[in-house]
Design a protein around this motif. Structure first.
Motif, PDB file in Angstrom:
ATOM      1  N   LEU A 136       0.841  -1.195   0.000  1.00 50.34           N
ATOM      2  CA  LEU A 136       0.000   0.000   0.000  1.00 50.34           C
ATOM      3  C   LEU A 136       0.877   1.246   0.000  1.00 50.34           C
ATOM      4  N   GLN A 137       0.366   2.313  -0.584  1.00 49.67           N
ATOM      5  CA  GLN A 137       1.047   3.609  -0.595  1.00 49.67           C
ATOM      6  C   GLN A 137       0.210   4.602   0.198  1.00 49.67           C
ATOM      7  N   HIS A 138       0.865   5.321   1.109  1.00 51.06           N
ATOM      8  CA  HIS A 138       0.169   6.258   1.982  1.00 51.06           C
ATOM      9  C   HIS A 138       0.758   7.657   1.803  1.00 51.06           C
ATOM     10  N   ALA A 139      -0.101   8.646   1.579  1.00 53.34           N
ATOM     11  CA  ALA A 139       0.322  10.039   1.469  1.00 53.34           C
ATOM     12  C   ALA A 139       0.108  10.707   2.817  1.00 53.34           C
ATOM     13  N   LEU A 140       1.203  10.961   3.526  1.00 58.70           N
ATOM     14  CA  LEU A 140       1.145  11.620   4.815  1.00 58.70           C
ATOM     15  C   LEU A 140       1.545  13.086   4.633  1.00 58.70           C
ATOM     16  N   GLU A 141       1.603  13.834   5.699  1.00 59.99           N
ATOM     17  CA  GLU A 141       1.961  15.251   5.602  1.00 59.99           C
ATOM     18  C   GLU A 141       3.439  15.394   5.247  1.00 59.99           C
ATOM     19  N   GLY A 142       3.703  15.724   3.983  1.00 59.27           N
ATOM     20  CA  GLY A 142       5.070  15.923   3.545  1.00 59.27           C
ATOM     21  C   GLY A 142       5.874  14.650   3.408  1.00 59.27           C
ATOM     22  N   LEU A 143       5.202  13.508   3.318  1.00 61.10           N
ATOM     23  CA  LEU A 143       5.919  12.232   3.327  1.00 61.10           C
ATOM     24  C   LEU A 143       5.098  11.160   2.623  1.00 61.10           C
ATOM     25  N   THR A 144       5.765  10.354   1.817  1.00 63.38           N
ATOM     26  CA  THR A 144       5.143   9.163   1.236  1.00 63.38           C
ATOM     27  C   THR A 144       5.662   7.942   1.980  1.00 63.38           C
ATOM     28  N   LEU A 145       4.744   7.078   2.381  1.00 67.44           N
ATOM     29  CA  LEU A 145       5.089   5.860   3.114  1.00 67.44           C
ATOM     30  C   LEU A 145       4.486   4.665   2.394  1.00 67.44           C
ATOM     31  N   TYR A 146       5.236   3.569   2.365  1.00 71.76           N
ATOM     32  CA  TYR A 146       4.744   2.319   1.798  1.00 71.76           C
ATOM     33  C   TYR A 146       4.667   1.278   2.912  1.00 71.76           C
ATOM     34  N   SER A 147       3.614   0.475   2.894  1.00 70.99           N
ATOM     35  CA  SER A 147       3.506  -0.633   3.847  1.00 70.99           C
ATOM     36  C   SER A 147       3.329  -1.931   3.072  1.00 70.99           C
ATOM     37  N   LEU A 148       4.049  -2.964   3.503  1.00 75.08           N
ATOM     38  CA  LEU A 148       4.053  -4.259   2.819  1.00 75.08           C
ATOM     39  C   LEU A 148       3.462  -5.329   3.727  1.00 75.08           C
ATOM     40  N   TYR A 149       2.651  -6.208   3.129  1.00 75.26           N
ATOM     41  CA  TYR A 149       1.982  -7.294   3.840  1.00 75.26           C
ATOM     42  C   TYR A 149       2.276  -8.584   3.087  1.00 75.26           C
ATOM     43  N   GLY A 150       3.066  -9.462   3.700  1.00 69.50           N
ATOM     44  CA  GLY A 150       3.481 -10.690   3.030  1.00 69.50           C
ATOM     45  C   GLY A 150       2.981 -11.939   3.719  1.00 69.50           C
ATOM     46  N   HIS A 151       2.990 -13.063   2.996  1.00 70.28           N
ATOM     47  CA  HIS A 151       2.543 -14.379   3.460  1.00 70.28           C
ATOM     48  C   HIS A 151       1.025 -14.438   3.578  1.00 70.28           C
ATOM     49  N   LEU A 152       0.348 -13.855   2.598  1.00 69.48           N
ATOM     50  CA  LEU A 152      -1.106 -13.786   2.605  1.00 69.48           C
ATOM     51  C   LEU A 152      -1.710 -14.989   1.907  1.00 69.48           C
ATOM     52  N   SER A 153      -3.030 -15.070   1.951  1.00 68.98           N
ATOM     53  CA  SER A 153      -3.758 -16.102   1.206  1.00 68.98           C
ATOM     54  C   SER A 153      -3.904 -15.650  -0.245  1.00 68.98           C
ATOM     55  N   ARG A 154      -4.007 -16.592  -1.154  1.00 68.74           N
ATOM     56  CA  ARG A 154      -4.138 -16.233  -2.571  1.00 68.74           C
ATOM     57  C   ARG A 154      -5.441 -15.504  -2.851  1.00 68.74           C
ATOM     58  N   ILE A 155      -6.477 -15.835  -2.103  1.00 72.00           N
ATOM     59  CA  ILE A 155      -7.760 -15.164  -2.331  1.00 72.00           C
ATOM     60  C   ILE A 155      -7.665 -13.675  -2.011  1.00 72.00           C
ATOM     61  N   SER A 156      -6.660 -13.289  -1.213  1.00 71.85           N
ATOM     62  CA  SER A 156      -6.481 -11.880  -0.867  1.00 71.85           C
ATOM     63  C   SER A 156      -6.180 -11.010  -2.087  1.00 71.85           C
ATOM     64  N   LEU A 157      -5.637 -11.609  -3.144  1.00 71.22           N
ATOM     65  CA  LEU A 157      -5.261 -10.848  -4.336  1.00 71.22           C
ATOM     66  C   LEU A 157      -6.391 -10.744  -5.349  1.00 71.22           C
ATOM     67  N   VAL A 158      -7.445 -11.535  -5.142  1.00 73.59           N
ATOM     68  CA  VAL A 158      -8.553 -11.562  -6.105  1.00 73.59           C
ATOM     69  C   VAL A 158      -9.317 -10.240  -6.062  1.00 73.59           C
ATOM     70  N   ALA A 173      -6.786  -8.349   3.508  1.00 75.62           N
ATOM     71  CA  ALA A 173      -6.272  -9.691   3.245  1.00 75.62           C
ATOM     72  C   ALA A 173      -6.582 -10.622   4.414  1.00 75.62           C
ATOM     73  N   THR A 174      -6.194 -11.869   4.239  1.00 76.00           N
ATOM     74  CA  THR A 174      -6.137 -12.846   5.323  1.00 76.00           C
ATOM     75  C   THR A 174      -4.801 -13.572   5.238  1.00 76.00           C
ATOM     76  N   LEU A 175      -4.365 -14.134   6.346  1.00 75.77           N
ATOM     77  CA  LEU A 175      -3.107 -14.874   6.352  1.00 75.77           C
ATOM     78  C   LEU A 175      -3.241 -16.165   5.565  1.00 75.77           C
ATOM     79  N   GLY A 176      -2.192 -16.512   4.839  1.00 72.57           N
ATOM     80  CA  GLY A 176      -2.200 -17.719   4.038  1.00 72.57           C
ATOM     81  C   GLY A 176      -1.749 -18.941   4.806  1.00 72.57           C
ATOM     82  N   ASN A 177      -2.067 -20.101   4.259  1.00 73.51           N
ATOM     83  CA  ASN A 177      -1.589 -21.350   4.858  1.00 73.51           C
ATOM     84  C   ASN A 177      -0.245 -21.729   4.255  1.00 73.51           C
TER      85      ASN A 177
END
Length: 238
Positions: A136-158, A173-177
């Motif tokens: 995800l990309q977040h626009a904060l005050e004077g700053l761009t921040l990215y957050s990453l979420y890994g090891h998810l379920s495949r249905i999370s990308l649908v 998302a949900t956590l993957g097996n």
């Protein structure tokens, strides 16, 4: 003021508007600080190489301590990455963990702690890798921040779309097996980055220990958002 200080100031200013990453009740839930370094003598090479046994060890550790999640790992120099050639390089193997892990069961919902948009996503389908991943990309005050979420379920990308707006505490998302999350016991890899260049759907979550100072300039401590401490019980946003 550097970028990490700007981020910290923004979070302190808007703390009531920062959401959770996983479901958590500070008054009742306990968190266990999992140590995945060589200092943890319970972890043998044979144990971490056997995903099922590794998962049972995590489950038992949480159950024995009556904890809902295991947490930790930011800038932790880990031994567990010997389990996959993905982390081997010719000059120096990658062993430095760059995010925070939240260990729990498959299917656990994952939420966005800040409003933003879907930057990118991918299924990094290799043993030891993230598996399904969302950035995800977040626009904060004077700053761009990215957050990453890994090891998810495949249905999370649908149904995901690049540029899709995401509100605070929107379930993303949900956590993957183990069969879909890169071959790991179920957990979330949560990581913050200030700059990801041209990366799409992937960004290193493990680096070389010798480059730690460089990583620290670009990868803030996710605890700035999670607001957790290494104790039992642990109170915070999570």
């Amino acid at each position: 003021m550097d970028a990490t200080a700007l981020l910290s100031a923004h979070i302190n200013k808007h703390k009531p508007r920062i959401g959770k990453v996983v479901d958590y009740e500070p008054a009742t839930d306990r968190l266990y600080p999992l140590d995945l370094t060589a200092a943890n003598t319970e972890l043998s090479s044979a144990l971490v190489a056997n995903t099922a046994a590794f998962g049972r060890w995590i489950d038992k550790t949480l159950a024995d301590n009556q904890c809902r999640y295991g947490v930790g790992g930011y800038m932790e120099h880990r031994t567990i990455y010997t389990r996959s050639v993905l982390f081997d390089t010719e000059d120096e193997p990658r062993r430095l963990h760059l995010g925070v892990d939240i260990w729990g069961g498959a299917g656990i919902p994952v939420y966005a702690p800040l409003p933003g948009v879907v930057h990118s996503f991918a299924d990094n389908n290799h043993f030891g890798d993230y598996g399904p991943t969302i950035i995800l990309q977040h626009a904060l005050e004077g700053l761009t921040l990215y957050s990453l979420y890994g090891h998810l379920s495949r249905i999370s990308l649908v149904g995901l779309q690049v540029g899709q707006p995401i509100s605070v505490e929107h379930q993303i998302a949900t956590l993957g097996n183990v069969d879909e999350n890169g071959g790991w016991p179920p957990h979330l890899h949560f990581q913050l980055m200030l700059d990801i260049g041209d990366a799409r759907g992937d960004y290193p979550g493990v680096g070389k220990f010798s480059e730690q100072e460089l990583y620290l300039q670009n990868i803030p401590d996710p605890n700035l958002l999670l607001q957790i401490t290494h104790a039992i019980p642990v109170k915070g946003n999570l």
